[in-house]
Design a protein around this motif. Structure first.
Motif, short mmCIF file in Angstrom:
data_model
loop_
_atom_site.label_atom_id
_atom_site.label_comp_id
_atom_site.label_asym_id
_atom_site.label_seq_id
_atom_site.Cartn_x
_atom_site.Cartn_y
_atom_site.Cartn_z
N VAL A 1 60.45 62.27 68.02
CA VAL A 1 59.31 61.13 68.44
C VAL A 1 58.78 61.63 70.12
CG1 VAL A 1 59.05 58.81 68.74
CG2 VAL A 1 60.30 59.57 66.66
N GLY A 2 59.92 61.71 70.90
CA GLY A 2 59.48 61.91 71.85
C GLY A 2 58.35 63.26 72.18
N ALA A 3 59.09 64.35 71.68
CA ALA A 3 58.30 65.29 71.61
C ALA A 3 56.88 65.33 71.22
CB ALA A 3 58.93 66.54 70.70
N LEU A 4 56.75 64.45 70.17
CA LEU A 4 55.39 64.29 69.44
C LEU A 4 54.50 63.58 70.49
CD1 LEU A 4 53.45 63.78 66.96
CD2 LEU A 4 54.55 61.65 66.63
N PHE A 5 54.80 62.66 71.14
CA PHE A 5 54.24 61.95 72.25
C PHE A 5 53.89 62.54 73.62
CE2 PHE A 5 55.12 58.38 69.34
CZ PHE A 5 53.76 57.98 69.18
N CYS A 6 54.95 63.37 73.92
CA CYS A 6 54.99 64.19 75.29
C CYS A 6 54.32 65.50 74.95
CB CYS A 6 56.50 64.29 75.57
SG CYS A 6 57.19 62.87 76.27
N SER A 7 54.34 66.09 73.75
CA SER A 7 53.65 67.38 73.93
C SER A 7 52.63 67.68 72.65
CB SER A 7 54.92 68.34 73.73
OG SER A 7 54.32 69.47 73.20
N VAL A 8 53.14 67.39 71.46
CA VAL A 8 52.23 67.54 70.41
C VAL A 8 50.80 66.79 70.48
CG1 VAL A 8 51.90 67.49 67.85
CG2 VAL A 8 54.02 68.04 68.88
N ILE A 9 50.73 65.67 70.75
CA ILE A 9 49.50 64.80 70.76
C ILE A 9 48.62 65.21 72.03
CG2 ILE A 9 48.55 62.50 71.08
CD1 ILE A 9 50.74 61.29 69.30
N PRO A 10 49.35 65.30 73.40
CA PRO A 10 48.53 65.66 74.38
C PRO A 10 47.75 67.00 74.35
CG PRO A 10 50.46 64.60 75.11
CD PRO A 10 50.67 64.71 73.41
N ASN A 11 48.56 68.25 73.72
CA ASN A 11 48.14 69.46 73.66
C ASN A 11 47.19 69.68 72.49
OD1 ASN A 11 49.52 71.47 75.64
ND2 ASN A 11 50.94 69.67 75.23
N THR A 12 47.34 68.76 71.42
CA THR A 12 46.32 68.74 70.43
C THR A 12 44.79 68.36 71.08
OG1 THR A 12 47.79 68.21 68.76
CG2 THR A 12 45.70 67.87 68.40
N LEU A 13 44.89 67.48 71.94
CA LEU A 13 43.83 66.98 72.78
C LEU A 13 43.28 68.05 73.39
CD1 LEU A 13 44.65 63.35 73.49
CD2 LEU A 13 43.16 64.17 71.74
N ILE A 14 44.16 68.77 74.05
CA ILE A 14 43.65 69.97 75.11
C ILE A 14 43.11 71.06 74.12
CG2 ILE A 14 44.50 71.85 76.36
CD1 ILE A 14 46.47 69.96 77.70
N TRP A 15 43.71 71.44 73.17
CA TRP A 15 43.05 72.44 72.25
C TRP A 15 41.74 71.98 71.66
CZ3 TRP A 15 44.08 77.62 72.43
CH2 TRP A 15 45.45 77.85 72.70
N TRP A 16 41.76 70.80 71.55
CA TRP A 16 40.29 70.36 70.72
C TRP A 16 39.26 70.40 71.98
CZ3 TRP A 16 37.31 65.86 72.17
CH2 TRP A 16 36.34 65.70 71.12
#
Length: 203
Positions: free
Chosen positions: A54-69
């Protein structure tokens, strides 16, 4: 000078620098550190690992999905966001994502060690966001140094060897000419000053 740097004799070190930069990217550390803390704490592994995800999702996955977008849309130069002026919005969105994750974890009673690690990541994000408003401080250096400090606190002096990784990451950022030595040193200092007291206070 450009020809010297890109001469055949210098290309192997350039490749190594690129690999180091990618392997120890802030996004990967932001995902890995909650998992390390979660699975090595006194919690049942399934509990620690579940909350760490859960922490990794909000700390890494979501922010970096936005960056790649943003990269895909042409709004950002690359996933490391080399242009300082482009960093503000992705960093702010990243902070908001971590805040949502923290609120969720605290509200649902997440284990203290994992929550402490997420707070460290938020504090690091807040510090580098503030710095990057005026100066291109090395986020790689800050997150690597902060992560290494947490490892030493959690697992003891044997993990001081992780300082070698911090130095290697700093070298890679300078070798790739993405940061100056001063920016790497500043990032390292910020990472230590933020991570150490935050994790000690909350763990």
């Amino acid at each position: 000078m450009h020809d010297i740097i890109n001469s055949p004799g210098h290309r192997p070190t350039l490749r190594v620098a690129r690999i180091v930069t990618e392997v120890f990217a802030p996004a990967l550390l932001a995902a890995a550190m909650p998992i390390v803390i979660g699975v090595t704490s006194d919690l049942p592994i399934s509990t620690g690992f579940g909350w760490a995800l859960v922490g990794a999702l909000f700390c890494s996955v979501i922010p970096n999905t936005l960056i790649w977008w943003g990269v895909h849309r042409g709004r950002l130069t690359d996933h490391h966001i080399r242009v300082r002026q482009q960093r503000r919005t992705p960093l702010i969105y990243g902070l908001l994502s971590v805040l949502v994750g923290l609120a969720l974890m605290i509200g649902l009673g997440a284990p203290r060690p994992v929550t402490a690690m997420i707070v460290v990541m938020f504090a690091l994000g807040l510090a580098v966001t503030a710095a990057n408003l005026v100066w291109k401080l090395s986020i790689h250096a800050a997150v690597t140094a902060g992560s290494a400090a947490v490892l030493v606190i959690e697992f003891g002096p044997a993990l001081l060897v992780s300082a070698l990784v911090v130095a290697l990451v700093g070298w890679s950022r300078v070798r790739l000419r993405d940061h100056t030595v001063a920016q790497v040193i500043a990032g390292t200092v910020v990472g230590l000053l933020v991570a150490v007291p935050t994790f000690l206070l909350l763990k």
